[in-house]
Design a protein around this motif. Sequence first.
Motif, PDB file in Angstrom:
ATOM      1  N   UNK A 128     -76.316  88.431 -14.993  1.00 50.99           N
ATOM      2  CA  UNK A 128     -75.527  87.239 -14.698  1.00 50.99           C
ATOM      3  C   UNK A 128     -76.214  85.911 -14.886  1.00 50.99           C
ATOM      4  N   UNK A 129     -77.462  85.914 -15.364  1.00 50.83           N
ATOM      5  CA  UNK A 129     -78.128  84.631 -15.607  1.00 50.83           C
ATOM      6  C   UNK A 129     -77.428  83.903 -16.759  1.00 50.83           C
ATOM      7  N   UNK A 130     -77.181  82.630 -16.570  1.00 53.08           N
ATOM      8  CA  UNK A 130     -76.529  81.811 -17.600  1.00 53.08           C
ATOM      9  C   UNK A 130     -77.515  81.415 -18.696  1.00 53.08           C
ATOM     10  N   UNK A 131     -78.767  81.199 -18.290  1.00 55.04           N
ATOM     11  CA  UNK A 131     -79.828  80.791 -19.222  1.00 55.04           C
ATOM     12  C   UNK A 131     -81.061  81.634 -18.935  1.00 55.04           C
ATOM     13  N   UNK A 132     -81.762  82.034 -20.010  1.00 60.47           N
ATOM     14  CA  UNK A 132     -83.044  82.719 -19.854  1.00 60.47           C
ATOM     15  C   UNK A 132     -84.112  81.928 -20.593  1.00 60.47           C
TER      16      UNK A 132
END
Length: 350
Positions: free
Chosen positions: A217-221
């Motif tokens: 569910x991370x929007x940005x890595x």
Amino acid sequence: MSETIPTEQKACIFYENNGPIEYKTIPVPKPKANEILIKVLYSGVCHTDLHAWKGDWPLATKLPLVGGHEGAGVVVALGENVKSFQIGDYAGIKWLNGSCLGCEFCIQGAEPNCPHADLSGYTHDGSFQQYATADAIQAAHIPKNADLAGIAPILCAGVTVYKALKTADLRAGEWVAISGAAGGLGSLAIQYAKAMGLRVLAIDGGEEKGKLCKDLGAEVFIDFTVSKDIVKDIQDATNGGPHGVINVSVSEKAIAQSCDYVRTLGKVVLVGLPAGAKVSTGVFEAVVKSIEIKGSYVGNRQDTAEAIDFYSRGLVKSPFKIVGLSQLPEVFELMEQGKILGRYVLDTSK
């Protein structure tokens, strides 16, 4: 119906810090008047267990020691004063095994900060054994339909990051950066943050870890092994920096960087405990940006109940791999090498 309790069991035990971890037969403990005896079926392995074995921290461990504090199992015996559990209930062993309940910290709900706290797998033999005792007041109540292997990491990793997110005191829609996002704590922190309505920026190293963070569910890595200016990359991705940072990484450098990239008026929450580390940040910058640096130390009984409820409703899951209890030394080796995705859970029957 109660089962016959053996007099002996298998356990992982060490007799000196950083000494051999022995998988051997030891006696089954007997519960005191205020304790329950839990048949431990599964136990998560936390980075704290590695620190306890190595003797990294200024608080001494008991020796010899059976480590572990993410134990999930079935209550098989009750101390004479126990009223809150029954034989056959599911119960969990947490880091906080007991507190005095009468000091100024316990009274306000800060039970983990009790100066008389008893700690599972540190000052009290923990869950790396087939049968373990736990204080009935602090032991976690687990729903009877729960997957005990899946819920084991919630008992420390889940509770710890959930409490850290509460400590950050962020509003839905704000950005939170999670440093060390693909590990046992970070992988759960991503999910709790999403469930709490936050936007998640995950920080870790490697393509495989990036995929896990995005899947959770991370929007940005942000890959710190690739980024040439991690502070700028994080601030650009969040339009000025995250409103809060949850530091579950055990990198002193990562902690220092979080003070640089956090947004003005942001909160930096310290969770991971690298041995001997210090927080390094410029006083001028910290004052002008008016940032807050907070420590967050596990959770109390209410935090535990709430963290388990998120899991029970399917809002978070534990990315885990099951191995035998006898493989604990190999798990520690992988942990030291930074090669673990999610959590390792020990099956105490193997």
